[in-house]
Each structure stands twice: as C-alpha cells, then as structure tokens.
Write an enzyme that holds these catalytic residues in place. Structure first.
Site, PDB file in Angstrom:
ATOM      1  N   GLY A  46       0.836  -1.191   0.000  1.00  0.00           N
ATOM      2  CA  GLY A  46       0.000   0.000   0.000  1.00  0.00           C
ATOM      3  C   GLY A  46       0.871   1.240   0.000  1.00  0.00           C
ATOM      4  N   GLN A  51       2.913   9.905   2.034  1.00  0.00           N
ATOM      5  CA  GLN A  51       4.273   9.345   2.051  1.00  0.00           C
ATOM      6  C   GLN A  51       5.151   9.863   0.919  1.00  0.00           C
ATOM      7  OE1 GLN A  51       2.606   5.166   2.485  1.00  0.00           O
ATOM      8  NE2 GLN A  51       4.522   4.941   3.591  1.00  0.00           N
ATOM      9  N   CYS A  91       6.225  -0.476   7.374  1.00  0.00           N
ATOM     10  CA  CYS A  91       5.864   0.749   6.643  1.00  0.00           C
ATOM     11  C   CYS A  91       7.051   1.169   5.794  1.00  0.00           C
ATOM     12  CB  CYS A  91       5.512   1.852   7.632  1.00  0.00           C
ATOM     13  SG  CYS A  91       5.020   3.400   6.849  1.00  0.00           S
ATOM     14  N   LEU A  92       6.777   1.557   4.563  1.00  0.00           N
ATOM     15  CA  LEU A  92       7.862   2.007   3.673  1.00  0.00           C
ATOM     16  C   LEU A  92       8.543   3.258   4.222  1.00  0.00           C
ATOM     17  CD1 LEU A  92       6.133   1.467   0.201  1.00  0.00           C
ATOM     18  CD2 LEU A  92       7.864   0.021   1.292  1.00  0.00           C
ATOM     19  N   HIS A 133      -4.067   1.312   8.043  1.00  0.00           N
ATOM     20  CA  HIS A 133      -2.698   1.844   8.068  1.00  0.00           C
ATOM     21  C   HIS A 133      -2.586   3.049   7.119  1.00  0.00           C
ATOM     22  CE1 HIS A 133       1.857   1.085   8.014  1.00  0.00           C
ATOM     23  NE2 HIS A 133       1.686   1.873   6.966  1.00  0.00           N
ATOM     24  N   GLU A 134      -3.148   2.906   5.914  1.00  0.00           N
ATOM     25  CA  GLU A 134      -3.051   4.002   4.925  1.00  0.00           C
ATOM     26  C   GLU A 134      -3.914   5.191   5.333  1.00  0.00           C
ATOM     27  OE1 GLU A 134      -0.665   3.517   3.195  1.00  0.00           O
ATOM     28  OE2 GLU A 134      -0.551   1.345   2.980  1.00  0.00           O
ATOM     29  N   HIS A 137      -2.076   7.345   7.662  1.00  0.00           N
ATOM     30  CA  HIS A 137      -1.111   8.246   7.005  1.00  0.00           C
ATOM     31  C   HIS A 137      -1.788   9.552   6.566  1.00  0.00           C
ATOM     32  CE1 HIS A 137       2.657   6.055   6.742  1.00  0.00           C
ATOM     33  NE2 HIS A 137       2.106   4.998   6.169  1.00  0.00           N
TER      34      HIS A 137
HETATM   35  O1  GNR Z   1       4.190  -2.615   2.496  1.00  0.00           O
HETATM   36  C1  GNR Z   1       3.564  -2.502   3.559  1.00  0.00           C
HETATM   37  N1  GNR Z   1       3.320  -3.602   4.303  1.00  0.00           N
HETATM   38  C2  GNR Z   1       2.463  -3.617   5.391  1.00  0.00           C
HETATM   39  C3  GNR Z   1       2.478  -4.725   6.223  1.00  0.00           C
HETATM   40  C4  GNR Z   1       1.645  -4.815   7.305  1.00  0.00           C
HETATM   41  C5  GNR Z   1       0.773  -3.786   7.582  1.00  0.00           C
HETATM   42  C6  GNR Z   1       0.746  -2.662   6.776  1.00  0.00           C
HETATM   43  C7  GNR Z   1       1.583  -2.572   5.681  1.00  0.00           C
HETATM   44  S1  GNR Z   1       1.512  -1.188   4.659  1.00  0.00           S
HETATM   45  C8  GNR Z   1       3.158  -1.156   4.022  1.00  0.00           C
HETATM   46  C9  GNR Z   1       3.306  -0.087   2.967  1.00  0.00           C
HETATM   47  C10 GNR Z   1       3.144   1.266   3.601  1.00  0.00           C
HETATM   48  O2  GNR Z   1       3.983   1.785   4.289  1.00  0.00           O
HETATM   49  N2  GNR Z   1       2.015   1.860   3.435  1.00  0.00           N
HETATM   50  O3  GNR Z   1       1.771   3.034   4.015  1.00  0.00           O
HETATM   51 NI    NI Z   2       2.966   3.053   5.817  1.00  0.00          NI
END
Ligand code: GNR
Ligand code: NI
Length: 165
Positions: A46, A51, A91-92, A133-134, A137
């Site tokens: 995602g 980001q 998270c990236l 999660h997104e 952000h």
């Molecule tokens: O790549 C991603 N893997 C992930 C793994 C577990 C829970 C959430 C994520 S999202 C993350 C990519 C990202 O940072 N999205 O904002």
């Molecule tokens: Ni993230």
C-alpha cells in the site's frame, strides 16, 4: 512510469493532514499511476499520498499474491467497524521495523474511485489492516505512534543512523 520519493520517519511532513480530492482529472490519473509504480518498485502492499509528500486523500493498495489487483481509494471515510485483530505491521516510511499493532477486524469504508464515483468496500484481514494503516497516514499518523514513547525514540534513532550511512 515515474518513481516518487518516499519520506522516511521522523520527517515532519509525514504528520501533515491530507485534504479532500476535488478534481478528478488527467493529473490525478497520472499521479495515481506514479503511486502504483512506486508501491510496486518498493515492494509495498500500500501507499498513501502523504508518504510521497502530496497531502491529498489518495491511497493505492495491492494485497494480491500476483501484484496485479491494485485498488485506488480516494477520499475514504470509515463507515463501520467491528472486532479486533493484531498484525505485524511494517511501513515504507519506517524501513526495517515490524511491530504488532491492534486494528479493527472488519471495516466498511466509503470512497471515490478514480472517476469520482462513490463506492463502498467491506474488508477484513490484511486488506482491512492495510486500509486502516493508509488512512492513518492521511491524517498524519505513522504506525509507530501506537507504540510506547521508548520504542518510538529507539526507532527514530536507528533510522536516523541508517539514513546517515
Ligand atoms: O508494504 C507494507 N506492508 C504492510 C504490512 C503490514 C501492515 C501494513 C503494511 S503497509 C506497508 C506499505 C506502507 O507503508 N504503506 O503506508
Ligand atoms: Ni505506511
């Protein structure tokens, strides 16, 4: 194809609150394509516009095995939720760290697609985790903020060290 630069925690721009998308135009299509390219290049499931330092309510997600089922969520709002689940999140913007986070198990969201059509989506499991999660952000929240202050400080220091080398 264009790759965008992903901000790394604790960059203060990760804490900006995104604004609603009003214009469903060619520029939006191009930006969403670039977000997908960036997500796949970085092996993410995602990516939120925040980001890549664009503070609009835009999310791309692909939790499929073959990485060929990207979904685009514009102006998402949480309508319903139930249950709880724990998932080891990464998270990236927080490279190298995985921590167990509590999320809703089942969610229902309303959003707009790339053409501006209003849609609904129900999700559970990993897709539900990823959407939550997104959406965090987009309001300037990074998953590490659910952890203790001590853990947050440790993660900050380790990433700053990583970024220096
Ligand atoms: O790549 C991603 N893997 C992930 C793994 C577990 C829970 C959430 C994520 S999202 C993350 C990519 C990202 O940072 N999205 O904002
Ligand atoms: Ni993230």
């Amino acid at each position: 194809m264009a790759l965008l630069k992903v901000l790394k925690y604790p960059d203060p721009r990760l804490h900006k609150v995104a604004e609603r998308v009003e214009d469903f135009d060619a520029a939006l299509i191009k930006f969403v394509d670039d977000m997908k390219d960036t997500m796949y290049d970085q092996k993410g499931i995602g990516l939120a516009a925040t980001q890549v330092d664009v503070h609009k309510r835009i999310i791309v997600i692909d939790v499929s095995e073959d990485k060929n089922e990207a979904i685009t969520l514009i102006n998402p709002t949480l309508m319903q939720f139930s249950g709880d689940q724990q998932y080891d999140e990464g998270c990236l913007s927080v490279p190298g760290f995985f921590e167990t986070i509590n999320r809703h198990e089942n969610i229902k969201i309303q959003y707009q697609d790339i053409e501006g059509n209003l849609k609904e989506l129900t999700a559970n499991g990993l897709l539900s985790v990823c959407i939550q999660h997104e959406m965090d952000h987009l309001v300037g929240k990074v998953f590490v903020e659910y952890l203790s202050q001590l853990k947050q400080q440790r993660i900050k220091k380790k990433i700053q060290k990583l970024l220096k080398n």
